[in-house]
Scaffold this active site. Structure first.
Site, PDB file in Angstrom:
ATOM      1  CG  HIS A  67       2.627  -7.814  -7.511  1.00  8.36           C
ATOM      2  ND1 HIS A  67       3.097  -7.248  -6.354  1.00  8.36           N
ATOM      3  CD2 HIS A  67       1.468  -7.177  -7.785  1.00  8.36           C
ATOM      4  CE1 HIS A  67       2.257  -6.315  -5.934  1.00  8.36           C
ATOM      5  NE2 HIS A  67       1.256  -6.252  -6.796  1.00  8.36           N
TER       6      HIS A  67
ATOM      7  CB  CYS B 292       2.585  -3.090  -7.534  1.00  7.53           C
ATOM      8  SG  CYS B 292       0.809  -2.854  -7.660  1.00  7.53           S
TER       9      CYS B 292
ATOM     10  CD  GLU C 232       6.348  -8.763  -5.941  1.00  6.32           C
ATOM     11  OE1 GLU C 232       6.758  -8.603  -7.111  1.00  6.32           O
ATOM     12  OE2 GLU C 232       5.487  -8.038  -5.402  1.00  6.32           O
TER      13      GLU C 232
ATOM     14  CD  GLU D  41      -2.915   0.694  -0.140  1.00  9.84           C
ATOM     15  OE1 GLU D  41      -3.225  -0.440  -0.555  1.00  9.84           O
ATOM     16  OE2 GLU D  41      -3.230   1.736  -0.738  1.00  9.84           O
TER      17      GLU D  41
HETATM   18  N1  GLN Z   1      -3.183  -0.180  -4.875  1.00 13.18           N
HETATM   19  C1  GLN Z   1      -1.916  -0.081  -4.230  1.00 13.18           C
HETATM   20  C2  GLN Z   1      -1.486   1.372  -4.044  1.00 13.18           C
HETATM   21  O1  GLN Z   1      -2.034   2.233  -4.631  1.00 13.18           O
HETATM   22  C3  GLN Z   1      -0.846  -0.822  -5.008  1.00 13.18           C
HETATM   23  C4  GLN Z   1      -1.213  -2.267  -5.085  1.00 13.18           C
HETATM   24  C5  GLN Z   1      -0.070  -3.212  -5.036  1.00 13.18           C
HETATM   25  O2  GLN Z   1       1.076  -2.864  -4.729  1.00 13.18           O
HETATM   26  N2  GLN Z   1      -0.398  -4.446  -5.303  1.00 13.18           N
HETATM   27  O3  GLN Z   1      -0.601   1.640  -3.299  1.00 13.18           O
END
Ligand code: GLN
Length: 192
Positions: A171, A78, A173, A47
């Site tokens: 991702h 991400c 990973e 997040e």
């Molecule tokens: N939705 C997340 C964000 O905005 C990112 C999602 C993720 O890393 N899988 O931080």
């Protein structure tokens, strides 16, 4: 090769395991002192608002800018891509501006919140890479010095590189394919 993985929140353990499978020395990073002597740093998915807030509290985010200036390679996946971007929507206090891309958080819409797709990625060789997207950010703009490494079938960029800095909206990973981490280790070994 000594690679740190930012470990304040998110799926850092999976990145550490991928690096160790490739025989790299991988260490979790929480504090500025953990960045000492690193050849590269990965910022994982998770997040981005939480990583941003905790990273600031621990003092490690500003120190990441210095590490980049010393020449270390960086990979953001991400949420990690959101943190490294030049500009990110709805990220309080802003992103680090380490790669010249503009990203938009949670931008694939409800239908496409999470999806998986096999992507051809030329720098990783002929076999497509199985890419897992989870509430992924979109890359809205890439700067002139940025090379797009992968696109969705419609042509939208989902991985990019500028010098020794790489980002992916998916991702790597979370799948057993180690080629993207391997490519990152090669980048970290170069001396730009
Ligand atoms: N939705 C997340 C964000 O905005 C990112 C999602 C993720 O890393 N899988 O931080």
């Amino acid at each position: 090769m000594k690679i740190g993985v930012l470990a304040v929140q998110g799926d850092f353990i999976e990145h550490i395991e991928a690096l160790r499978r490739l025989k790299a020395e991988a260490i979790p990073v929480r504090l500025p002192a953990d960045l000492q002597g690193l050849d590269g740093l990965i910022i994982p998915g998770g997040e981005s608002t939480t990583i941003r807030r905790l990273g600031q509290e621990y003092g490690v985010l500003p120190a990441i800018r210095d590490l980049r200036q010393k020449g270390a390679a960086m990979l953001g996946t991400c949420a990690g891509m959101i943190i490294l971007a030049r500009k990110a929507t709805q990220l309080e206090n802003g992103s680090l501006g380490i790669i010249d891309v503009e990203v938009r958080r949670n931008a694939f819409g409800r239908q496409l919140e999470s999806f998986e797709v096999d992507l051809p990625i030329a720098v990783l060789g002929g076999t497509p890479f199985h890419a897992v997207f989870i509430r992924a950010p979109r890359i809205d703009k890439v700067g002139p010095g940025v090379e797009v490494l992968a696109t969705l079938p419609g042509g939208e960029p989902v991985a990019a590189r500028q010098g020794k800095v790489m980002v992916a909206s998916f991702h790597p990973e979370l799948t057993p394919d180690l080629r993207l981490h391997e490519y990152f280790l090669r980048l970290a070994a170069t001396s730009q």
